[in-house]
Motif scaffolding. Structure first.
Motif, PDB file in Angstrom:
ATOM      1  N   ILE A  37     -26.871  26.891  22.263  1.00  9.48           N
ATOM      2  CA  ILE A  37     -25.683  26.938  21.418  1.00  9.48           C
ATOM      3  C   ILE A  37     -25.993  27.868  20.269  1.00  9.48           C
ATOM      4  O   ILE A  37     -27.149  27.946  19.813  1.00  9.48           O
ATOM      5  N   ARG A  38     -25.006  28.602  19.785  1.00 13.74           N
ATOM      6  CA  ARG A  38     -25.262  29.524  18.685  1.00 13.74           C
ATOM      7  C   ARG A  38     -24.252  29.326  17.566  1.00 13.74           C
ATOM      8  O   ARG A  38     -23.162  28.802  17.776  1.00 13.74           O
ATOM      9  N   GLN A  39     -24.650  29.780  16.387  1.00 13.61           N
ATOM     10  CA  GLN A  39     -23.751  29.725  15.228  1.00 13.61           C
ATOM     11  C   GLN A  39     -23.899  31.005  14.431  1.00 13.61           C
ATOM     12  O   GLN A  39     -24.979  31.303  13.903  1.00 13.61           O
ATOM     13  N   LYS A  43     -19.003  30.861  10.970  1.00  9.13           N
ATOM     14  CA  LYS A  43     -18.301  30.382  12.168  1.00  9.13           C
ATOM     15  C   LYS A  43     -18.869  29.045  12.626  1.00  9.13           C
ATOM     16  O   LYS A  43     -19.959  28.649  12.236  1.00  9.13           O
ATOM     17  N   GLU A  44     -18.104  28.366  13.482  1.00  9.55           N
ATOM     18  CA  GLU A  44     -18.569  27.101  14.035  1.00  9.55           C
ATOM     19  C   GLU A  44     -19.578  27.362  15.157  1.00  9.55           C
ATOM     20  O   GLU A  44     -19.629  28.446  15.729  1.00  9.55           O
ATOM     21  N   ARG A  45     -20.349  26.327  15.458  1.00  6.76           N
ATOM     22  CA  ARG A  45     -21.270  26.417  16.586  1.00  6.76           C
ATOM     23  C   ARG A  45     -20.485  26.601  17.876  1.00  6.76           C
ATOM     24  O   ARG A  45     -19.417  26.000  18.056  1.00  6.76           O
ATOM     25  N   GLU A  46     -21.018  27.426  18.793  1.00  6.64           N
ATOM     26  CA  GLU A  46     -20.350  27.639  20.067  1.00  6.64           C
ATOM     27  C   GLU A  46     -21.365  27.585  21.210  1.00  6.64           C
ATOM     28  O   GLU A  46     -22.506  28.031  21.087  1.00  6.64           O
ATOM     29  N   PHE A  47     -20.906  27.017  22.293  1.00 12.93           N
ATOM     30  CA  PHE A  47     -21.716  26.876  23.499  1.00 12.93           C
ATOM     31  C   PHE A  47     -21.984  28.249  24.091  1.00 12.93           C
ATOM     32  O   PHE A  47     -21.077  29.075  24.210  1.00 12.93           O
ATOM     33  N   ALA A  61     -20.791  30.574  28.894  1.00 12.94           N
ATOM     34  CA  ALA A  61     -19.562  30.951  28.201  1.00 12.94           C
ATOM     35  C   ALA A  61     -19.116  32.306  28.730  1.00 12.94           C
ATOM     36  O   ALA A  61     -19.936  33.144  29.121  1.00 12.94           O
ATOM     37  N   ASN A 105     -19.908  22.283  27.823  1.00 12.14           N
ATOM     38  CA  ASN A 105     -19.692  22.718  26.451  1.00 12.14           C
ATOM     39  C   ASN A 105     -19.139  21.671  25.500  1.00 12.14           C
ATOM     40  O   ASN A 105     -18.564  22.025  24.472  1.00 12.14           O
TER      41      ASN A 105
END
Length: 123
Positions: A37-39, A43-47, A61, A105
């Motif tokens: 997962i990255r941030q 921005k919000e964390r995203e899978f 993703a 996710n």
């Protein structure tokens, strides 16, 4: 309890590659599904990608398909993410996470998280 520590982040030019690793402390690593997962800043964390306990199934993703590859080595209790064709928009802190329930996710289902490793992609 599973403790996770990421490594392998750094500075890279656009189009370059990095290989991230996530070392797990527990000998029950092989019973957990795993994910990256990255941030990005602001921005919000995203899978990014997930893999099942055996390594036989994985999901990505849409924005990384064909560029990133997730894998795991249960004998070494280590998760990997190969990042190729990096773009400036891939700049983020990358986290590995472990789940007993999913490798998809839904971020609320991940029980354990590492502290993250910074990836910065330069133009």
């Amino acid at each position: 309890q599973v403790q996770l520590v990421e490594s392998g982040g750094g500075l890279v030019q656009a189009g370059g590659s990095l290989r991230l690793s996530c070392a797990a402390s527990s000998n029950i690593f092989s019973t957990y599904a795993m994910a990256w997962i990255r941030q990005a800043p602001g921005k919000e964390r995203e899978f990014v990608a997930g893999i099942d306990w055996s390594g036989g199934s994985s999901v990505y993703a849409d924005f990384v398909k064909g560029r990133f590859t997730i894998s795991r080595d249960n004998a070494k209790s280590t998760l990997y993410l190969q990042l190729d064709g990096l773009k400036p928009e891939d700049t983020a802190v990358y986290y590995c996470a472990a789940s007993r329930y999913t490798y998809h996710n839904d971020l609320t289902l991940y029980d354990y998280w590492g502290p993250g490793t910074q990836v910065t992609v330069l133009l």
